[in-house]
Design a protein around this motif. Structure first.
Motif, PDB file in Angstrom:
ATOM      1  N   VAL A   1       0.805  -1.230   0.000  1.00 49.45           N
ATOM      2  CA  VAL A   1       0.000   0.000   0.000  1.00 49.45           C
ATOM      3  C   VAL A   1       0.836   1.278   0.000  1.00 49.45           C
ATOM      4  O   VAL A   1       0.356   2.328  -0.442  1.00 49.45           O
ATOM      5  CB  VAL A   1      -0.999   0.013   1.182  1.00 49.45           C
ATOM      6  N   PHE A   2       2.082   1.209   0.477  1.00 53.14           N
ATOM      7  CA  PHE A   2       2.923   2.406   0.514  1.00 53.14           C
ATOM      8  C   PHE A   2       4.141   2.315  -0.409  1.00 53.14           C
ATOM      9  O   PHE A   2       4.885   3.295  -0.552  1.00 53.14           O
ATOM     10  CB  PHE A   2       3.406   2.681   1.941  1.00 53.14           C
ATOM     11  N   GLY A   3       4.385   1.137  -0.983  1.00 53.00           N
ATOM     12  CA  GLY A   3       5.523   0.989  -1.879  1.00 53.00           C
ATOM     13  C   GLY A   3       6.870   0.990  -1.172  1.00 53.00           C
ATOM     14  O   GLY A   3       7.897   1.252  -1.811  1.00 53.00           O
ATOM     15  N   LEU A   4       6.895   0.683   0.106  1.00 52.80           N
ATOM     16  CA  LEU A   4       8.141   0.671   0.886  1.00 52.80           C
ATOM     17  C   LEU A   4       8.597  -0.760   1.133  1.00 52.80           C
ATOM     18  O   LEU A   4       7.879  -1.549   1.750  1.00 52.80           O
ATOM     19  CB  LEU A   4       7.942   1.372   2.235  1.00 52.80           C
TER      20      LEU A   4
ATOM     21  N   THR B   1      -2.006   3.579  -1.426  1.00 52.57           N
ATOM     22  CA  THR B   1      -2.711   3.118  -2.612  1.00 52.57           C
ATOM     23  C   THR B   1      -3.556   1.925  -2.208  1.00 52.57           C
ATOM     24  O   THR B   1      -3.087   0.782  -2.154  1.00 52.57           O
ATOM     25  CB  THR B   1      -1.722   2.713  -3.720  1.00 52.57           C
ATOM     26  N   GLY B   2      -4.790   2.181  -1.831  1.00 59.20           N
ATOM     27  CA  GLY B   2      -5.651   1.114  -1.349  1.00 59.20           C
ATOM     28  C   GLY B   2      -5.324   0.715   0.081  1.00 59.20           C
ATOM     29  O   GLY B   2      -4.787   1.501   0.868  1.00 59.20           O
ATOM     30  N   ALA B   3      -5.642  -0.528   0.400  1.00 57.54           N
ATOM     31  CA  ALA B   3      -5.421  -1.058   1.750  1.00 57.54           C
ATOM     32  C   ALA B   3      -5.183  -2.556   1.647  1.00 57.54           C
ATOM     33  O   ALA B   3      -5.520  -3.186   0.638  1.00 57.54           O
ATOM     34  CB  ALA B   3      -6.623  -0.769   2.645  1.00 57.54           C
TER      35      ALA B   3
ATOM     36  N   GLY C   1     -14.257  -5.391  -5.568  1.00 54.70           N
ATOM     37  CA  GLY C   1     -12.942  -4.812  -5.829  1.00 54.70           C
ATOM     38  C   GLY C   1     -11.828  -5.375  -4.981  1.00 54.70           C
ATOM     39  O   GLY C   1     -10.690  -4.886  -5.037  1.00 54.70           O
ATOM     40  N   SER C   2     -12.115  -6.406  -4.183  1.00 52.95           N
ATOM     41  CA  SER C   2     -11.110  -6.992  -3.287  1.00 52.95           C
ATOM     42  C   SER C   2     -10.535  -8.272  -3.873  1.00 52.95           C
ATOM     43  O   SER C   2     -11.200  -8.964  -4.647  1.00 52.95           O
ATOM     44  CB  SER C   2     -11.728  -7.283  -1.917  1.00 52.95           C
TER      45      SER C   2
ATOM     46  N   ALA D   1      -7.672  -4.403  -0.935  1.00 57.50           N
ATOM     47  CA  ALA D   1      -8.958  -3.732  -1.135  1.00 57.50           C
ATOM     48  C   ALA D   1      -8.729  -2.260  -1.440  1.00 57.50           C
ATOM     49  O   ALA D   1      -7.594  -1.763  -1.425  1.00 57.50           O
ATOM     50  CB  ALA D   1      -9.841  -3.900   0.105  1.00 57.50           C
ATOM     51  N   ASP D   2      -9.823  -1.534  -1.678  1.00 58.83           N
ATOM     52  CA  ASP D   2      -9.711  -0.132  -2.063  1.00 58.83           C
ATOM     53  C   ASP D   2      -9.451   0.790  -0.885  1.00 58.83           C
ATOM     54  O   ASP D   2      -8.857   1.857  -1.034  1.00 58.83           O
ATOM     55  CB  ASP D   2     -10.975   0.302  -2.813  1.00 58.83           C
ATOM     56  N   ARG D   3      -9.889   0.387   0.315  1.00 53.30           N
ATOM     57  CA  ARG D   3      -9.713   1.245   1.494  1.00 53.30           C
ATOM     58  C   ARG D   3      -9.752   0.377   2.753  1.00 53.30           C
ATOM     59  O   ARG D   3     -10.237  -0.763   2.727  1.00 53.30           O
ATOM     60  CB  ARG D   3     -10.790   2.329   1.543  1.00 53.30           C
TER      61      ARG D   3
END
Length: 473
Positions: free
Chosen positions: A336-339, A367-369, A405-406, A442-444
């Protein structure tokens, strides 16, 4: 030294001559995830103190310059074992992501003059030392007592206010937790917690370095949380964890992870990244985590700090670890954070200066969850499944009632093989009775909570019944 798994020719992708000794033991992020990211930064020599999951063993042979499995990691001086192996391979860094090897690796790194968690690492493992350090700094936490005998526990029940929680000082994964409703419950709780710690040691879920660690306990007052005052949506648990890192003694927060409500007594069911709390609340939570980590005097390590959330802004620090969060916390953050926390931390130990976030990241930065769910034979209301079932990863993925969307998957290396009986949930054993680990994108964050809530209710219908076991008593 042990039984070597064989030296391997370095993969052609290695771009440097740096060498890392990776000490593997139970717990932490999935070793398959971590190993590939360490190998992208350096030549890896793997010291496997616990058996590698079957899906990872072949990858380890391909990714590692050597794989060594000691004959008995608990039978001798673990720090000397790690130090000697590091010298043999010329390691520029020694790392582990396992709770049970953190102290030994920190001490070995100190002997070798390498970056590591430092001499204070034990304060982030032994809950007695941890709580005493926080007490000296007036950091809010539950009232507690250290106990090493049934008599000390019985005395503590008269000095603290029931209900109380008895927990092993060196445990992880909610293992050996016992609730003491009244002083008369103390003798039975003491016997059960000690028995669970002995069982956990046989499974490899126990401190590897400190003799007699399974005999050390603390007992604490149970503070009352209030999730609804911190989260906008339903289904959240009343505590969060602050994920971070210490860089040359400076705490650097990364993000917050949320939870679903625990299964009695306090077994974690699901973790969600990021936690859906407001920016002002997040700032307050991170500030408390910073004080808690700073009080321990750590040097270079990941951190995972759990904080209970109460009414009217009250908070209590529960514990801090000198390593990244376990289960799928690290892969979730990467998604979700690209780290790439594992890769960045490897760079840090090798003397680099990775670009850690300048502040704790928020849901607006994501980016999403993503979330991970521990499959336990317990329904959403906390009651045990009425019948025994068998684990079937394909059935779970195929039939899970998740949002359009999941995306749901099963972490094979952290799950039972298909067809294995789902263990009966034992409250004192905590996560030791898990059947599988599911990962959801998921989206959030609220979508993750909703999907997992539905999945928990559906699992007894999705998984095949174990006809040989009959009805559960």
């Amino acid at each position: 030294m042990g039984r070597p798994g064989g030296a391997r020719r370095p993969p052609t992708s290695w771009s440097s001559v740096n060498k890392v000794l990776y000490v593997h033991a139970k717990g932490g992020p999935p070793v398959g995830h971590a190993l590939t990211r360490v190998a992208a930064r350096s030549a890896v020599h793997l010291l496997a103190l616990s058996e590698l999951p079957a899906p990872v063993a072949s990858d380890a042979a391909r990714l590692c310059a050597s794989v060594v499995t000691p004959l008995d990691a608990r039978g001798g001086d673990l720090v000397e074992l790690i130090t000697a192996r590091a010298r043999e391979v010329g390691a520029d860094a020694v790392l582990t992501f396992s709770e049970y090897a953190v102290v030994a690796v920190a001490e070995a790194s100190g002997r070798l003059g390498l970056r590591g968690a430092g001499p204070a690492a034990a304060l982030a493992r032994d809950k007695r030392l941890m709580r005493a350090a926080w007490e000296r700094r007036d950091i809010p936490q539950p009232r507690f007592r250290a106990v090493t005998s049934a008599a000390e526990l019985e005395r503590a029940t008269t000095e603290l206010s029931c209900p109380l929680l008895l927990k092993a000082a060196w445990s992880a994964g909610s293992t050996a937790h016992q609730i003491i409703e009244q002083p008369a419950d103390a003798p039975a709780a003491w016997q059960r917690s000690r028995a669970v710690m002995a069982e956990s040691a046989l499974l490899g879920f126990a401190e590897l370095h400190v003799p007699g660690a399974s005999e050390d306990f603390i007992v604490e007052e149970i503070v009352r949380g209030c999730a609804e005052e911190w989260f906008d949506g339903p289904g959240w648990g009343d505590y969060v964890s602050v994920e971070g890192v210490v860089v040359d003694g400076e705490f650097r927060p990364v993000c917050l992870s949320g939870r679903m409500p625990t299964v009695a007594p306090f077994t974690e069911r699901a973790g969600i990244t990021p936690a859906a709390v407001g920016s002002e609340a997040q700032h307050t939570i991170v500030d408390l985590a910073r004080h808690a980590v700073d009080a321990l005097g750590l040097e270079n390590c990941g951190t995972h700090t759990e904080i209970k959330l109460g009414r009217e802004g009250r908070m209590w620090v529960i514990e801090t670890a000198a390593r990244f969060g376990g289960a799928m916390t690290v892969p979730q953050i990467e998604e979700v954070f690209g780290l790439d926390l594992v890769g960045m931390f490897t760079d840090q130990l090798l003397g680099g200066s990775p670009a850690w976030p300048a502040r704790a990241l928020t849901p607006e930065d994501a980016t999403g969850a993503a979330g991970s769910l521990v499959v336990l034979a317990v329904q959403g209301d906390g009651t045990p499944w009425p019948r025994r079932h068998r684990w079937d990863a394909s059935a779970v993925v195929r039939s899970a009632p998740v949002s359009a969307g999941s995306t749901l998957s099963v972490v094979r290396e952290s799950s039972l093989p298909d067809g294995a009986p789902v263990p009966v949930y034992e409250p004192a054993a905590g996560a030791n009775t898990m059947a599988g680990l599911c990962l959801l994108s998921a989206d959030r964050p609220q979508s993750v909570v909703g999907d997992f809530t539905a999945l928990v209710d559906a699992l007894p219908r999705i998984l095949p019944t174990d006809a040989t076991e009959g009805a559960r008593p």
